[in-house]
Enzyme design. Structure first.
Site, PDB file in Angstrom:
ATOM      1  N   ARG A 134      24.358  -4.355 -31.950  1.00  0.00           N
ATOM      2  CA  ARG A 134      24.884  -3.973 -30.652  1.00  0.00           C
ATOM      3  C   ARG A 134      26.230  -4.633 -30.381  1.00  0.00           C
ATOM      4  NH1 ARG A 134      20.981  -7.630 -30.768  1.00  0.00           N
ATOM      5  NH2 ARG A 134      20.600  -9.145 -29.110  1.00  0.00           N
ATOM      6  N   CYS A 171      37.351  -5.914 -11.113  1.00  0.00           N
ATOM      7  CA  CYS A 171      36.041  -5.865 -10.479  1.00  0.00           C
ATOM      8  C   CYS A 171      36.249  -5.658  -8.986  1.00  0.00           C
ATOM      9  CB  CYS A 171      35.284  -7.172 -10.700  1.00  0.00           C
ATOM     10  SG  CYS A 171      34.840  -7.400 -12.428  1.00  0.00           S
ATOM     11  N   ARG A 214      34.403 -14.290 -17.785  1.00  0.00           N
ATOM     12  CA  ARG A 214      35.713 -13.835 -18.261  1.00  0.00           C
ATOM     13  C   ARG A 214      36.782 -14.072 -17.194  1.00  0.00           C
ATOM     14  NH1 ARG A 214      32.431  -9.174 -20.203  1.00  0.00           N
ATOM     15  NH2 ARG A 214      31.495 -10.003 -22.104  1.00  0.00           N
ATOM     16  N   ASP A 265      23.506 -18.895 -23.264  1.00  0.00           N
ATOM     17  CA  ASP A 265      24.352 -18.256 -24.260  1.00  0.00           C
ATOM     18  C   ASP A 265      24.976 -19.398 -25.056  1.00  0.00           C
ATOM     19  OD1 ASP A 265      25.382 -15.996 -25.490  1.00  0.00           O
ATOM     20  OD2 ASP A 265      25.892 -15.066 -23.569  1.00  0.00           O
ATOM     21  N   CYS A 288      33.969 -12.678  -8.866  1.00  0.00           N
ATOM     22  CA  CYS A 288      33.005 -13.775  -8.802  1.00  0.00           C
ATOM     23  C   CYS A 288      33.708 -15.037  -9.283  1.00  0.00           C
ATOM     24  CB  CYS A 288      31.816 -13.490  -9.704  1.00  0.00           C
ATOM     25  SG  CYS A 288      31.097 -11.867  -9.427  1.00  0.00           S
ATOM     26  N   ARG A 338      28.889  -9.360 -31.871  1.00  0.00           N
ATOM     27  CA  ARG A 338      28.299 -10.663 -32.186  1.00  0.00           C
ATOM     28  C   ARG A 338      26.950 -10.527 -32.875  1.00  0.00           C
ATOM     29  NH1 ARG A 338      25.917 -13.526 -27.154  1.00  0.00           N
ATOM     30  NH2 ARG A 338      27.984 -14.277 -26.629  1.00  0.00           N
ATOM     31  N   TYR A 339      26.193  -9.538 -32.434  1.00  0.00           N
ATOM     32  CA  TYR A 339      24.848  -9.324 -32.978  1.00  0.00           C
ATOM     33  C   TYR A 339      24.896  -8.170 -33.973  1.00  0.00           C
ATOM     34  CZ  TYR A 339      23.080 -12.030 -28.937  1.00  0.00           C
ATOM     35  OH  TYR A 339      22.800 -12.990 -28.019  1.00  0.00           O
ATOM     36  N   CYS A 357      32.875 -16.336 -12.921  1.00  0.00           N
ATOM     37  CA  CYS A 357      32.877 -15.316 -13.972  1.00  0.00           C
ATOM     38  C   CYS A 357      33.092 -15.903 -15.376  1.00  0.00           C
ATOM     39  CB  CYS A 357      33.983 -14.312 -13.680  1.00  0.00           C
ATOM     40  SG  CYS A 357      34.102 -13.007 -14.909  1.00  0.00           S
ATOM     41  N   ASP A 383      27.737 -20.427 -18.256  1.00  0.00           N
ATOM     42  CA  ASP A 383      28.511 -20.679 -19.468  1.00  0.00           C
ATOM     43  C   ASP A 383      29.523 -21.787 -19.182  1.00  0.00           C
ATOM     44  OD1 ASP A 383      27.377 -18.667 -21.202  1.00  0.00           O
ATOM     45  OD2 ASP A 383      28.297 -17.192 -19.863  1.00  0.00           O
ATOM     46  N   LYS A 428      22.308 -15.546 -27.413  1.00  0.00           N
ATOM     47  CA  LYS A 428      21.500 -15.975 -26.272  1.00  0.00           C
ATOM     48  C   LYS A 428      20.188 -16.589 -26.774  1.00  0.00           C
ATOM     49  CE  LYS A 428      23.322 -12.428 -23.163  1.00  0.00           C
ATOM     50  NZ  LYS A 428      24.256 -11.735 -24.098  1.00  0.00           N
TER      51      LYS A 428
HETATM   52  C1  PLP Z   1      24.627 -10.495 -24.064  1.00  0.00           C
HETATM   53  C2  PLP Z   1      25.332  -9.839 -25.148  1.00  0.00           C
HETATM   54  C3  PLP Z   1      24.792  -8.703 -25.763  1.00  0.00           C
HETATM   55  C4  PLP Z   1      23.509  -8.061 -25.315  1.00  0.00           C
HETATM   56  O1  PLP Z   1      22.447  -8.944 -25.492  1.00  0.00           O
HETATM   57  P1  PLP Z   1      20.958  -8.467 -25.156  1.00  0.00           P
HETATM   58  O2  PLP Z   1      20.166  -9.717 -25.318  1.00  0.00           O
HETATM   59  O3  PLP Z   1      20.612  -7.389 -26.112  1.00  0.00           O
HETATM   60  O4  PLP Z   1      20.960  -7.965 -23.742  1.00  0.00           O
HETATM   61  C5  PLP Z   1      25.477  -8.171 -26.833  1.00  0.00           C
HETATM   62  N1  PLP Z   1      26.632  -8.708 -27.274  1.00  0.00           N
HETATM   63  C6  PLP Z   1      27.173  -9.793 -26.691  1.00  0.00           C
HETATM   64  C7  PLP Z   1      28.457 -10.312 -27.214  1.00  0.00           C
HETATM   65  C8  PLP Z   1      26.544 -10.397 -25.598  1.00  0.00           C
HETATM   66  O5  PLP Z   1      27.091 -11.445 -25.009  1.00  0.00           O
HETATM   67  S1  SF4 Z   2      30.886 -11.857 -13.182  1.00  0.00           S
HETATM   68 FE1  SF4 Z   2      33.033 -11.386 -13.721  1.00  0.00          FE
HETATM   69  S2  SF4 Z   2      32.950  -9.408 -14.757  1.00  0.00           S
HETATM   70 FE2  SF4 Z   2      30.996  -9.663 -13.672  1.00  0.00          FE
HETATM   71  S3  SF4 Z   2      31.323  -8.670 -11.678  1.00  0.00           S
HETATM   72 FE3  SF4 Z   2      31.786 -10.822 -11.401  1.00  0.00          FE
HETATM   73  S4  SF4 Z   2      34.004 -10.980 -11.741  1.00  0.00           S
HETATM   74 FE4  SF4 Z   2      33.340  -9.021 -12.587  1.00  0.00          FE
END
Ligand code: PLP
Ligand code: SF4
Length: 344
Positions: A94, A103, A112, A305, A107, A90-91, A110, A268, A312
């Site tokens: 990174r 997991c 995802r 986000d 959670c 996305r960025y 979550c 989110d 973010k």
């Molecule tokens: C959060 C996230 C990151 C890392 O973001 P930082 O602000 O550098 O910690 C990188 N890619 C995605 C898709 C993210 O959601």
């Molecule tokens: S938030 Fe989602 S991915 Fe993160 S530890 Fe909890 S269940 Fe696992």
């Protein structure tokens, strides 16, 4: 079998098992568990004091997870930002690499939720690592999932070793909640392995002061002693930690176990998690209770986000005002101080 694997095996995955320990309406939750799996490790279970408490809410299903509302399964458009399945880019510099589909504890809030522990994320690991190797702009990889530390030491090491060899990849981060939910996963052997792949960072997720226990502190100490800087990404959760006093205590205690607060995440907009949402005003009040009132190191960024995968965005209480040519600073006590700015 290692002790942590035994702990996983002894985890609670059905409402019947839970009903044997607590008084609550288990019948109501069966349909939820069929849709979104439950797993509660013996350690995390031991932190529950009563149904409905901040620990319970994070790990026990709630009928509201099945609510039909406008929320989406993938509000951050992670699938759309994946050049290779399981790799989110996305960025500019990174990427997130999803290396695990499970997991220790699921959670309930979550991000995802629709993949983790369910259908699984079909990460094409070879292609994902090739993509990173062929994309010189990527200097930072975040291993996520699921939880990367649910992989065996061997499998995780094979991934780390391949990433570590990529010359333009400057740092590796691992996101794991195991220090909180399965602290015996952090073993001396794991730490010995991880420390070969520096610069390596671990971000974990403590959401409530009661999650900081002797066992989780020992896990964090072991990682820190391996030279790994620990960060924390708290999720702001209604009924769990959406309170300035609770959040301040959490942030302060994290520093005592050598974990540096990094982010507080606004929830989110994920389908099935709407009952955890708080207003941004609540988040701002929490941030207002931290900045200046306690150590700057105990003050993370509060981020939203942005929907659609737009990144973010840090949200800060209003500390700055411009009036005419003057800059007015508002400090943590609400006092307004004039600051002489210059042009350019
Ligand atoms: C959060 C996230 C990151 C890392 O973001 P930082 O602000 O550098 O910690 C990188 N890619 C995605 C898709 C993210 O959601
Ligand atoms: S938030 Fe989602 S991915 Fe993160 S530890 Fe909890 S269940 Fe696992």
């Amino acid at each position: 079998m290692e002790p942590w694997q035994k702990s996983l095996e002894q985890s609670i995955t059905t409402t019947e098992e839970l009903a044997g320990r607590f008084a609550f309406d288990a019948e109501q939750l069966r349909a939820v568990v069929q849709r979104y799996p439950m797993r509660i490790t013996p350690h995390y279970l031991s932190l529950i004091e009563e149904p409905g408490d901040p620990i319970w809410r994070q790990c026990v299903p709630d009928p509201r997870e099945l609510a039909t509302d406008e929320l989406l399964p993938d509000p951050l458009n992670e699938a759309g930002l994946s050049p290779v399945p399981g790799l989110i880019h996305r960025y500019p510099d990174r990427v997130v690499l999803l290396v695990s589909t499970t997991c220790a504890m699921y959670c309930r809030f979550c991000l995802r939720k629709h993949q983790v522990g369910c259908v699984g994320i079909a990460t094409d690991l070879d292609r994902a690592i090739d993509y990173i190797a062929e994309t010189p702009a990527v200097r930072d990889v975040v291993l996520s999932g699921g939880d990367p530390l649910l992989l065996s030491d061997d499998l995780l090491e094979r991934i780390l070793a391949r990433l570590h060899k990529i010359p333009h990849l400057e740092i590796i981060r691992i996101g794991s909640r195991t220090p909180v939910t399965l602290p015996d996963r952090i073993t001396p052997e794991l730490c010995r392995m991880l420390r070969q792949y520096h610069p390596l960072y671990v971000n974990t997720q403590f959401n409530h002061p009661r999650e900081i226990t002797a066992a989780s502190a020992a896990a964090c100490t072991m990682l820190a002693d391996a030279g790994i800087q620990l960060g924390n990404q708290t999720v702001l959760l209604k009924g769990v930690n959406a309170d300035p006093a609770v959040m301040k205590q959490l942030m302060q205690r994290l520093l005592t176990i050598r974990v540096r607060p990094y982010y507080i995440h606004q929830m989110d907009l994920v389908q099935g998690t709407g009952h955890f949402r708080t207003s941004v005003e609540t988040g701002l009040a929490i941030m207002g209770g931290l900045r200046g009132h306690t150590s700057g190191m105990a003050t993370p960024y509060y981020v939203i986000d942005a929907p659609g995968g737009k990144g973010k965005v840090p949200i800060v209480p209003e500390f700055l005002e411009r009036r005419g040519g003057k800059l007015l600073l508002r400090n943590y006590l609400g006092e307004v101080i004039e600051y002489p700015d210059i042009d350019g």
